[in-house]
Design a protein around this motif. Sequence first.
Motif, PDB file in Angstrom:
ATOM      1  N   LYS A 320     -37.156  51.759 -16.558  1.00 38.93           N
ATOM      2  CA  LYS A 320     -37.681  53.038 -16.058  1.00 38.93           C
ATOM      3  C   LYS A 320     -38.799  53.509 -16.988  1.00 38.93           C
ATOM      4  CE  LYS A 320     -35.677  55.952 -13.679  1.00 38.93           C
ATOM      5  NZ  LYS A 320     -35.892  56.571 -12.358  1.00 38.93           N
ATOM      6  N   VAL A 321     -39.900  53.921 -16.378  1.00 39.04           N
ATOM      7  CA  VAL A 321     -41.055  54.361 -17.161  1.00 39.04           C
ATOM      8  C   VAL A 321     -40.755  55.704 -17.822  1.00 39.04           C
ATOM      9  CG1 VAL A 321     -43.467  55.097 -17.034  1.00 39.04           C
ATOM     10  CG2 VAL A 321     -42.700  53.097 -15.734  1.00 39.04           C
ATOM     11  N   LEU A 322     -41.115  55.816 -19.099  1.00 42.20           N
ATOM     12  CA  LEU A 322     -40.925  57.055 -19.861  1.00 42.20           C
ATOM     13  C   LEU A 322     -42.244  57.778 -20.124  1.00 42.20           C
ATOM     14  CD1 LEU A 322     -38.439  55.679 -22.554  1.00 42.20           C
ATOM     15  CD2 LEU A 322     -37.869  56.903 -20.442  1.00 42.20           C
ATOM     16  N   ALA A 323     -43.317  57.009 -20.334  1.00 41.87           N
ATOM     17  CA  ALA A 323     -44.592  57.635 -20.679  1.00 41.87           C
ATOM     18  C   ALA A 323     -45.708  56.623 -20.529  1.00 41.87           C
ATOM     19  CB  ALA A 323     -44.575  58.179 -22.108  1.00 41.87           C
ATOM     20  N   LEU A 324     -46.928  57.163 -20.376  1.00 41.04           N
ATOM     21  CA  LEU A 324     -48.127  56.336 -20.248  1.00 41.04           C
ATOM     22  C   LEU A 324     -49.221  56.905 -21.144  1.00 41.04           C
ATOM     23  CD1 LEU A 324     -50.006  54.213 -18.909  1.00 41.04           C
ATOM     24  CD2 LEU A 324     -50.402  55.885 -17.079  1.00 41.04           C
ATOM     25  N   LYS A 325     -49.768  56.037 -21.990  1.00 38.13           N
ATOM     26  CA  LYS A 325     -50.919  56.414 -22.800  1.00 38.13           C
ATOM     27  C   LYS A 325     -52.100  55.541 -22.359  1.00 38.13           C
ATOM     28  CE  LYS A 325     -52.672  56.727 -27.555  1.00 38.13           C
ATOM     29  NZ  LYS A 325     -52.356  56.547 -28.993  1.00 38.13           N
ATOM     30  N   MET A 326     -53.255  56.168 -22.150  1.00 38.16           N
ATOM     31  CA  MET A 326     -54.415  55.432 -21.672  1.00 38.16           C
ATOM     32  C   MET A 326     -55.676  55.894 -22.386  1.00 38.16           C
ATOM     33  SD  MET A 326     -57.323  55.821 -19.577  1.00 38.16           S
ATOM     34  CE  MET A 326     -57.005  57.035 -18.315  1.00 38.16           C
ATOM     35  N   GLU A 327     -56.484  54.937 -22.842  1.00 39.77           N
ATOM     36  CA  GLU A 327     -57.819  55.206 -23.376  1.00 39.77           C
ATOM     37  C   GLU A 327     -58.821  54.454 -22.515  1.00 39.77           C
ATOM     38  OE1 GLU A 327     -57.803  53.959 -27.416  1.00 39.77           O
ATOM     39  OE2 GLU A 327     -56.323  55.466 -28.061  1.00 39.77           O
ATOM     40  N   MET A 328     -59.897  55.141 -22.134  1.00 35.40           N
ATOM     41  CA  MET A 328     -60.866  54.521 -21.254  1.00 35.40           C
ATOM     42  C   MET A 328     -62.282  54.785 -21.752  1.00 35.40           C
ATOM     43  SD  MET A 328     -62.288  55.607 -17.588  1.00 35.40           S
ATOM     44  CE  MET A 328     -60.787  56.038 -16.727  1.00 35.40           C
ATOM     45  N   PRO A 405     -40.718  41.787  -9.780  1.00 37.06           N
ATOM     46  CA  PRO A 405     -41.813  42.754  -9.668  1.00 37.06           C
ATOM     47  C   PRO A 405     -41.580  43.834  -8.624  1.00 37.06           C
ATOM     48  CG  PRO A 405     -42.466  40.585  -8.841  1.00 37.06           C
ATOM     49  CD  PRO A 405     -41.180  40.412  -9.548  1.00 37.06           C
ATOM     50  N   ALA A 406     -40.844  43.496  -7.567  1.00 35.12           N
ATOM     51  CA  ALA A 406     -40.520  44.522  -6.577  1.00 35.12           C
ATOM     52  C   ALA A 406     -39.482  45.495  -7.130  1.00 35.12           C
ATOM     53  CB  ALA A 406     -40.005  43.876  -5.290  1.00 35.12           C
ATOM     54  N   GLU A 407     -38.541  44.997  -7.903  1.00 39.29           N
ATOM     55  CA  GLU A 407     -37.471  45.844  -8.409  1.00 39.29           C
ATOM     56  C   GLU A 407     -37.996  46.870  -9.421  1.00 39.29           C
ATOM     57  OE1 GLU A 407     -33.971  47.705  -8.905  1.00 39.29           O
ATOM     58  OE2 GLU A 407     -34.540  46.265  -7.334  1.00 39.29           O
ATOM     59  N   ILE A 408     -38.898  46.472 -10.308  1.00 39.19           N
ATOM     60  CA  ILE A 408     -39.390  47.440 -11.289  1.00 39.19           C
ATOM     61  C   ILE A 408     -40.158  48.561 -10.593  1.00 39.19           C
ATOM     62  CG2 ILE A 408     -41.623  46.344 -11.827  1.00 39.19           C
ATOM     63  CD1 ILE A 408     -41.041  47.065 -14.796  1.00 39.19           C
ATOM     64  N   ARG A 409     -40.825  48.236  -9.512  1.00 36.47           N
ATOM     65  CA  ARG A 409     -41.527  49.281  -8.749  1.00 36.47           C
ATOM     66  C   ARG A 409     -40.515  50.205  -8.073  1.00 36.47           C
ATOM     67  NH1 ARG A 409     -44.785  45.037  -9.367  1.00 36.47           N
ATOM     68  NH2 ARG A 409     -47.059  45.388  -9.485  1.00 36.47           N
ATOM     69  N   ARG A 410     -39.524  49.584  -7.465  1.00 41.67           N
ATOM     70  CA  ARG A 410     -38.511  50.388  -6.755  1.00 41.67           C
ATOM     71  C   ARG A 410     -37.808  51.362  -7.697  1.00 41.67           C
ATOM     72  NH1 ARG A 410     -36.412  46.401  -4.493  1.00 41.67           N
ATOM     73  NH2 ARG A 410     -37.315  46.503  -2.409  1.00 41.67           N
ATOM     74  N   ARG A 411     -37.553  50.950  -8.916  1.00 40.98           N
ATOM     75  CA  ARG A 411     -36.874  51.812  -9.883  1.00 40.98           C
ATOM     76  C   ARG A 411     -37.734  52.999 -10.330  1.00 40.98           C
ATOM     77  NH1 ARG A 411     -33.720  47.508 -13.943  1.00 40.98           N
ATOM     78  NH2 ARG A 411     -32.663  46.356 -12.260  1.00 40.98           N
ATOM     79  N   ASN A 412     -39.036  52.897 -10.125  1.00 41.21           N
ATOM     80  CA  ASN A 412     -39.927  53.933 -10.640  1.00 41.21           C
ATOM     81  C   ASN A 412     -40.649  54.749  -9.568  1.00 41.21           C
ATOM     82  OD1 ASN A 412     -40.039  53.727 -13.738  1.00 41.21           O
ATOM     83  ND2 ASN A 412     -40.127  51.583 -13.081  1.00 41.21           N
ATOM     84  N   PHE A 413     -40.405  54.435  -8.296  1.00 48.38           N
ATOM     85  CA  PHE A 413     -41.038  55.222  -7.235  1.00 48.38           C
ATOM     86  C   PHE A 413     -40.620  56.691  -7.309  1.00 48.38           C
ATOM     87  CE2 PHE A 413     -41.312  51.327  -4.276  1.00 48.38           C
ATOM     88  CZ  PHE A 413     -42.653  51.125  -4.587  1.00 48.38           C
TER      89      PHE A 413
END
Length: 773
Positions: A320-328, A405-413
Amino acid sequence: MNAPQTQFDPASARFGSSRSQKRLEDDRLLVGKGLYSDDRDLPGQAWMVVLRSPHAHARMAKIDAAQARKAPGVVAVYTAAELKADGLGPIPFPPLFKRPDGAPMGAPPRTLLADGVAMYAGHPVAAVIAETRAQAQDAAELVAIDYEELPSVIGPAKAIEPGAPQIWAQAPGNISAQVRYGDAAAVAKAMAQAAHVTELALHNQRVSAMPLEPRAALAQFALERWTLYTQTQQPSGTREALAAVFKTKVEQFRVVVGDIGGGFGMKTGLYPEDALACYAARKLARPVKWRGERSEEFLAAHMGRDLHFKAWLALDGAGKVLALKMEMLGDFGSVPVGSTAIIPLWLAPKVLTSVYHVPAVDYFIRGVLTNAMATGAYRGAGRPEANFLMERLLDKAARELQLDPAEIRRRNFIAPAAFPYQTHLGDTYDVGEFARILDAVLKNSDWENFKGRKEESKKRGKLRGRGLASYLEWTGALPTETVDIEIAAEGTVTVFSGTMAMGQGLETSYTQLIAEVLGLDHAKIRIVQGDTDRANGVGSVGSRSAFVGGSAVVAAGHKVVARGKELAAEVLEAAAADIEYRGGRFAISGTDRSIGLGELAARQPQKLIRVSATQTPSAPSWPNGAQVIEVEIDPDTGEVALAKITSVDDIGRIINRAIVEGQVQGGIAQGAGQALWEQVAYDAQSGQLLTGSLMDYCVPRADQFPPMANEFDESVPCTTNLLGVKGVGELGTIGAAPAAVHAVIDALADRGVTHIEMPCTAERVWRALSTPA
């Protein structure tokens, strides 16, 4: 006055949903009766050729046009000096962002011709006008310019290094603008506590929009007024920009657009060549025409993408995703256009978390000046780049955590119960059934039986891989549109709209909508676009034409009925409440007394009925979908072939299935084209464009695509507009690039490959296969 905000009205959405009405415009176009900008000529016209800088960065110490002015057929040569003397200003761009020190965004003004310094190879430096195009081309070679070459820099990472060549004094360190979003402290805490952190650096490479029709312009000045014939997705916006350049009223310009041979965002706003043609037409008191060469389109039409990312995704032990850090770092080029800054600094972060619940985010985005042509809107404009990053992160995390790959998406929708859902940037998703869309694409793609197809490919010596992507789009740019409808005495209906057709079938869709409301035959309906003397509006950008423009068409149709009932009541001597409308006639309920729509118009003082309606959706729409792409790779050559393409999209209610299917398939072709073949390249030392022709820039062909399986889910209509529709024009592009790249990585996974940059060319794939893991 602001238009009232509208929401979904099921009664207004009964427009023959999903009917595959034949496109009305196709017969005219297929038999060669289209009218494109270069098809127009005017008596006595002269021709303009634009001379461009051969250097990426150079001071123009002297421009000597004396010999060019004496050349056969030449009537004028213009440089920035003449334009300044006549008081012309730069093409404006919106000052929406700040620099790190709080000062306004720093960037050179977009003058029509380079003023003193050329800042990229292809920068316009002079305009030559002659009796014929060939004479203008010959004379352009006689313009002598004393260039003093300056150091140049290509790529934003190089441009922000200490000691890099400085492009513009008001952008120290070449940082034109920057933004931060999110909660850095919350993200840092989540990263520290996470069971797993996936890290990824990638480049969403620069591409060319490459519409089949190069740009062209024909300008005329008569009776103290300009008429510009061009091909813009935004006729009204082009007119407003012209007024700003010439420092006069918008009413002094008429912009006329015929058929457009592809736009893809590249044909938005005003280009220098359009304004130069207008300038020359006034100075010379005769029409002036310009047509771009294909090489000029590669050099000097704004380009797409070119965003450089570093990102970290924090997950718990269950994925399950907890956080996202992004630099662009966004590559602005040297002279930004109107959409340059908006894409990386505002549009991309809007959808970066996509269809997933991400509790905390931290975004740091910088727009950087380089000695390249500007980037700007290109099909999707920030949303494909953001979705690509999120999908790559999730796919990489799935491999690292050994999850499907489908399961990790399903867990985070985002769960359906969470709607309306507030994003980190303050937007609200109204509806969404993301897991159902995923389940549908897995079923339709025969996901479970992939192993059999992989084995069959292996027997033929091929590596087979499959890739999955879920994705989200945002539509609703400038969400107000006005439509006028005119009923003539003969019973014909003319719809005037400020949106702009460019191949997406608006004539058909709008005709369907108004025919449904008024109960009339399509032959009686005419759609008028592309003439600012007859219709004005925002234009067609950001998948807004049906979402906003279509809603306004239907609202105007309802106004025709309402106004007609009032007028019919007077003629039939009855109360308006007793008048009913059906199939082109107004009648008194329960009687045979009636009057036709055309007859009613004939009784009016001007022999017509005209109404106007303005629509503003209450919020953006959020189309979404999922794609599965399978590829086959020749391990000896690295060549990648698309083997299977499946998509399921939620675009709300469908007006015309054939049209939306075509839009999705065209989008997929452009997304897969970026994934596998397309890339604009500059020489890092000289700043010269290396991909300046179709010999060097690889555009996908129809025979490189298998038959596509495209399905749609209409069960979740958009709640924020009258019709329940969601944008579709850019959706296919968003999902295809990550799905195709994931398929390539999956095919190479057994060889130890975990990441590959776009485009996945045969050489790049071969090198990945040849490099020890």
